[in-house]
Structures are given as C-alpha cells and as structure tokens.
Enzyme design. Structure first.
Site, PDB file in Angstrom:
ATOM      1  CD  GLU A 230      -1.797   2.347   1.512  1.00 55.43           C
ATOM      2  OE1 GLU A 230      -1.622   3.208   0.619  1.00 55.43           O
ATOM      3  OE2 GLU A 230      -1.714   2.588   2.716  1.00 55.43           O
TER       4      GLU A 230
ATOM      5  CB  CYS B 178      -1.967   6.739   2.220  1.00 57.72           C
ATOM      6  SG  CYS B 178      -2.903   5.508   3.146  1.00 57.72           S
TER       7      CYS B 178
END
Length: 521
Positions: free
Chosen positions: A287, A321
C-alpha cells in the site's frame, strides 16, 4: 462460538470520565519517557548498547523511548527464528491461533487510553485520531480471527466429482516480513502482523524508525496473549540497514509493506529477484499512498462538502495516504465552497495534541517539516494562498516542535506539482472545474488511485462516480478518510499499491496458498 464481528466504538471525550481517564493515561505514559526497549528474536529479549531514539514531534527535546538497534546479523537471526517457529506454528489449530489474537484484542481494549497516549506522544495524533487508531487495531484482531476460522477451519467448497474425495485447503506461506509506517503505528503494524500469523505464518516485524515504540507495545501485547516465541520477531533500526536486507533474504516468503510509492516500488523490484537458496516467488502486499480528491458539484450540500474537505485534508496534519489533498469544485459553486473551506480551516486549533482542544499537532519530524515547507513554497508560485503558509506562533515552536499551519491554495492548475505529487502534510490544493465531467476527469488524472469523494445530490452523477471514479475506496457525500475494518475494505489502484484491501473479506487469502487434494475412492 464467536459472536458476529462488530467494529470497536470510538471514544466519547465529551464524557468527563473518559476525559479524566485520558489525562491519567497521558500522565502515566509521560512518566515512562526515556525507557529503553529490546529487540525480540525467537522469544529472547536482546538489549543492545546502540539505540535509536524515538522523539515527541511536538517537543523534540523529549525522548519517548530508546529502542535497541539491530544490525543485519541480528536481522538474519530473526528470519531464521521465524523459519524455525513456522514448523510448529503452522500445525497449531486455527481456532487456537485465533484465540491468541482475540486475547490480544481484549488486552488492547482494556488499555485503550494508554495505547492512545503513547501515540499522542510518539507521532503527534490528537485524542480522537489516536483513539481511532487503537479501535482499528482491535478491529483487525477481531476481524482476522474470524476470517481465519472461516478460511482455514474447514475445507473450501468444490464441485462434486463422483468417485473422488476432494479437499481445497488454504495453507500458510511461511516466514515473512512486515514493514509498517509511522502514521498508523498501532493499526497498520497490527494488520501487517496479525493477519499473517493468524493464518499460520510467522513474521519479522520491522517498524519505522520514526515510531518504533508502538511496535514494542504491540509485541508486548502479543506475548501477553500467549503467542509462542519466534512467531513474531521484532527488529528495529535504520531503514537503509535493515530494509533491503530483509526483503532480499532468501528465507522470506512474503513482504507486507505500507509506505511511500518510492519505497514500495523498491520493495516490489527487489522481491522479484531470486536469491541463491530461494525456491519460491516472494509475495508482495503493498500500500503506497495517494493524491486523493474530493469533488463537489453544484447540487451538493455545500456546508457538508466543506466539512468533509477540511476533515479529510487536515485530520492528523494530512499525514494519511487517504487524506484529501485536492478539492475539485465546479465553477458555479467554487467561490461559495472555497469561502466555507477557508472559514473552517482557519478555525482549526494548532497545538500540542496532549491537550484535548488541539485539532492539529506537529508533523512527524524535521525531514517531513522541510519537505512540506518546500511544497508550500512551490504552492506560492502555483496557486493563490488563502489559508496558512505563515510562521507558526513562537509559543508552539519554542521547544522545537515541527508545527505547520493548515494551508490552502486556491486556483491551482490540475497539472501543478502540488496537485500531482503526494505532500503528506496539511496542504490542500483547490482546483476549479467548468462542470462535473471536467471535475471527474481531473480527479482521475493522477498516477494514484486510493481514495476519493464526491458530494452531489444528482443520482446520475453518483452512479457515474461508482463506475468512473477510479479509486479503491470511493465515498459519496462524506469525507474520504476514516475507513472502518470490515465496513470499508481499504486499498487502492495504480501507484497506490496492490489493492490488497486490508480489513476486507479476501485480505487473509493473501497470506495463504491453496492446496487441492483429490483421493480416488
């Protein structure tokens, strides 16, 4: 029999009892500042003279803790310890493995305020953000324990074939490496550690040097829950010393990583190289960030849109994020939404998050401060500064805290650097679109594809966003942050990673391989 999974409720700090409990936890944790912590390899606690200091980003003169630094020799020993432990751990019934993880969840639940306090000091989270991080860690334990039982407690279904006894089993991969980031130092460390081990794998956990103490706390919890020695091994130290070495190690079967795009691509490339003695393909579960957009059209509830933009952009100083770093607004309501965003952003209270009234704390360290400041300088050339950008009040920085005011740039080109590059700080680029079609095209015009949001009352546009807004996590008429385990499986497309969907129904399968067995009767 386990009750159905339910997500852990968030703390209500309007309660005087809960506020008092949090204050007590903060005092208790601050009394432990400066302690030293060991590596954990094969169940042995190894204290080394060479230490890494974890500092409080709001008061960098205060050391939250000193962690022992591993060298490559010790990292290699940790991999071998994980390999040895795998031989017995993989044979432990899945129900017993799940029970260990459920006990870990219970320990976290009993210590929510203390765990949150550690995060407030180590990474600068507000009370609300730290509490949510602990709740997410608890959820990962509860969710993956149930997933493991469902996945491995019985054979997977197959079509009938007369004359054969058929089985399809999800078996573990072997020893692997977990490399979590600093920004969710308990929750993501938990998902990258607990998911593989409850499925029967073993792990070498290498936390970010910016937030290692939270991983120490996690390993302590797993030990207290009864996890056998060697199933999780903790090595801490500099990324450039340990990162490549662990990824390259020929005994490592998988790498779970959350962090920047650059490092993630490096992990992916190195994991694809076969080393002597390695007879398998390493699995990379990545990720890697985002450049997330909130789109607002002329039919939207403009107050709700502004609330969602500000919460998404400046929660935890934009160090997520999933943070909203682009607000894309159709021109007919652009000025009205921008005005509301400016007003709401200006009301945020910058301060030390140990104080409950602070909405925005310091960014993680000097390196982040310098990087974000450089983007603010770039923004001065690429847009119109409407909020922030000024020097922080001297009272906040007298101890050297890395504080940056929430900053908003208006009239930004979709191709500007601050509209394309991940800043990972409290900086928002506001972009004008002539209509919804252009707004959606701008939203998709990025190398990332993690989260996105659309505020609209137009049903047709909401449906178009479902089909055309190319992100792994799409939110309609709500902010683009705040995924809940089992509710919003999390992971993105393109350069945001491998769409591994943490907290989703298929996540645990990433740490297993399917073995088909057919016996002729």
């Amino acid at each position: 029999m386990l009750p159905p999974y339910r997500s852990e409720p968030f703390g209500d700090f309007s309660s005087s009892d809960r506020r008092a409990a949090m204050q007590r936890a903060l005092r208790h944790v601050s009394g432990q500042f400066g302690a030293s912590y060991p590596l954990v390899i094969g169940g042995e606690h190894i204290m080394r003279e060479e230490k890494l200091a974890s500092i409080n980003p709001c008061e960098p003169k205060k050391v939250v803790g000193y962690v022992s630094k591993a060298d490559q020799e010790l990292a290699g020993q940790a991999v071998l310890a994980a390999e040895a432990a795998f031989q017995t751990w993989k044979k432990v019934p899945v129900e017993a493995r799940a029970q260990v993880i459920l006990r870990a969840a219970a320990i976290m639940r009993r210590n929510k305020e203390e765990l949150a306090a550690w995060m407030i000091y180590e990474v600068g989270k507000s009370w609300v953000e730290a509490d949510a991080d602990v709740a997410e860690a608890i959820d990962f334990c509860e969710y993956y324990a149930r997933q493991a039982i469902e996945l491995q407690g019985q054979d997977q279904p197959l079509a009938h074939n007369p004359g054969e006894y058929l089985q399809l089993r999800a078996i573990p991969l072997g020893p692997g490496v977990a490399i979590p980031p600093w920004n969710f130092p308990l929750a993501i460390a938990t998902t990258l550690t607990v998911a593989p081990i409850v499925a029967g794998n073993t792990v070498v956990l290498k936390p970010s040097p910016r937030a290692p103490v939270m991983s120490v706390r996690l390993v302590e919890i797993l030990e207290a829950a009864g996890l056998p020695p060697g199933v999780v091994n903790l090595v801490m130290g500099d990324d450039d010393v340990l990162g490549d070495y662990l990824v390259d190690h020929p005994k490592v079967r998988f790498i779970g990583f959350t962090g920047s795009k650059g490092v993630g691509l490096r992990v992916l490339g190195r994991a694809a190289v076969r080393h002597p003695g390695q007879n398998w393909l390493k699995r990379s579960i990545l990720e890697m960030g985002g450049k997330d957009a909130t789109v607002v059209d002329e039919t939207a509830d403009l107050d709700a849109a502004a609330d969602g933009i500000v919460a998404g952009a400046f929660g935890f100083q934009g160090q997520k994020c999933s943070a909203c770093s682009r607000a894309i607004i159709v021109e007919s309501v652009y000025d009205a939404v921008l005005k509301r965003v400016v007003e709401k952003a200006a009301q945020l209270r910058l301060g030390n998050p140990a104080q409950p009234e602070a909405n925005v704390g310091a960014v993680i360290d000097k390196r982040a401060f310098d990087s974000i400041s450089s983007y603010i300088a770039i923004g001065q050339e690429e847009g119109r500064l409407v909020v922030g950008g000024e020097v922080v009040d001297h009272e906040l920085i007298k101890d050297g805290g890395y504080f940056i005011n929430p900053t908003v740039f208006a009239d930004v080109s979709p191709k500007a650097r601050i509209a394309q590059e991940e800043i990972f700080g409290p900086v928002l680029a506001v972009i004008k679109a002539k209509d919804f079609d252009e707004a959606l095209a701008i939203a998709n015009d990025t190398e990332y594809g993690l989260t996105g949001a659309l505020f609209s009352r137009d049903v047709e546009r909401l449906e178009r966003a479902r089909e055309e807004f190319h992100v792994g996590n799409l939110y309609l008429n709500r902010k683009c942050t705040g995924a809940i385990v089992g509710v919003h499986p999390f992971g993105g497309f393109n350069m945001s990673g491998t769409d591994s969907k943490a907290g989703g129904p298929d996540y645990l399968r990433l740490y297993t391989q399917l073995k088909s067995v057919a016996e002729k009767l």
